[in-house]
Design an enzyme around this catalytic site. Sequence first.
Site, PDB file in Angstrom:
ATOM      1  N   SER A 109       0.816  -1.220   0.000  1.00 45.12           N
ATOM      2  CA  SER A 109       0.000   0.000   0.000  1.00 45.12           C
ATOM      3  C   SER A 109       0.844   1.261   0.000  1.00 45.12           C
ATOM      4  CB  SER A 109      -0.976   0.008   1.185  1.00 45.12           C
ATOM      5  OG  SER A 109      -1.943  -0.993   1.011  1.00 45.12           O
ATOM      6  N   SER A 111       0.754   3.443  -2.291  1.00 41.11           N
ATOM      7  CA  SER A 111      -0.086   4.555  -2.748  1.00 41.11           C
ATOM      8  C   SER A 111      -0.824   5.194  -1.586  1.00 41.11           C
ATOM      9  CB  SER A 111      -1.086   4.074  -3.811  1.00 41.11           C
ATOM     10  OG  SER A 111      -1.946   3.081  -3.286  1.00 41.11           O
ATOM     11  N   ALA A 112      -1.330   4.368  -0.671  1.00 49.70           N
ATOM     12  CA  ALA A 112      -2.018   4.914   0.493  1.00 49.70           C
ATOM     13  C   ALA A 112      -1.046   5.655   1.398  1.00 49.70           C
ATOM     14  CB  ALA A 112      -2.710   3.786   1.270  1.00 49.70           C
ATOM     15  N   ASP A 155      -6.110   0.103   4.378  1.00 48.52           N
ATOM     16  CA  ASP A 155      -4.733   0.525   4.141  1.00 48.52           C
ATOM     17  C   ASP A 155      -4.403   1.804   4.900  1.00 48.52           C
ATOM     18  OD1 ASP A 155      -4.695  -1.605   2.420  1.00 48.52           O
ATOM     19  OD2 ASP A 155      -4.898  -0.394   0.606  1.00 48.52           O
TER      20      ASP A 155
END
Length: 380
Positions: A109, A111-112, A155
């Site tokens: 994760s 991106s999170a 996430d």
Amino acid sequence: MEYKYHIFAPYRVCPLGAHVDHQHGIVTGFAIDKGVDLWFTPSDDGHVHLESLTFEGTVDFNLAQASQVKEHHWGDYARGAKYALRKRFTLKYGIEGVVKGSLPVGGLSSSAAVLIAYVMAFAKANDIDLTPMEVVKIASEAEREYIGLNNGILDQSCIALGRKDGLLFLDCDSDEYRVIRRNPDMPDFEIGIFFSGLTRSLVGSDYNLRVFECKTAAWNMLAYRDQPLRPFDRTFLRDIPKSVFDETREVMPKRFARRAEHFYSEYRRVRQGVTAWESGNLQLFGRLCFDSCESSIHNYECGSPELIAIYDIMRTLPGVYGGRFSGAGFKGACMALVDPEYKKDIEAELTRRYLERFPEYEKTFRVYFVKPDDGARFIK
């Protein structure tokens, strides 16, 4: 350049609670001691200038202007954070900064993590006070509405709320959570990250399709019981008792029945896992992680041949308590809870057996060992 602020947003792993957050299920997770670093200084106007030590190019835009079409570039995550914040606040001041990711692998994760870092940075520059859960909600909204991934809040919650000395237990329906401290009797462990070498993008995978299949399973159950259908965006398996699934599973299409079976069985596994964690039973907790991955493969139907091979190998290795696909399970990586005394043997045997089957990933297959860490924070 000397920057005024430094944010660390950790990556995350989810040992139990796979693929259920978007159906308002219950989940568990750890923040880990690898993640995204963002160094920045607020600007005097709304201009944002970002550089990356991980990706090529620079990002420039103005916070005061509405976000337009995505550019399919790493800067979309900064624009997504701006998009979600501007729905709630007036943004006057931008940032000048540089961002770096510490593990170039999928399934953690990233991106999170970077979205949370940007939300925290833009809020700091504009004197906006946010609670950790507000950061979670804003970052999740940015990923859903701007990036285009129909995720839940798993996430972001692990990244923002995680603690190094405990397991995060989150109810994605009520947003209630608690950190369950490690039992003193629990044996020591670290987290193995086994990167297949095959990268993935969730937006381009079957991730969103699986979300729609879960919602369609819920619609099937409501229809067979002659109950009113809810709007699709407000339809969740969590709202339908398992007894209804037991009554209707044989009459709905098998594809949808398998998705629902995963949800209800994972709900049970999370409950059992929380009890095992509280009692210090890491062996049982690990077995439940393996069971979760079995359901992910056979009921949720995710997992590339590469990930399934890693999973099959690590099940046989001494010192591995348990594990599963990390993240959505489309390419990416596997995670495992491991006995630190076996790390060298685990890495050597897993690498040998995996590359015998997939020699084309010799240059990209990686093994990392990490530890639980605290959530996203400013580094002083």
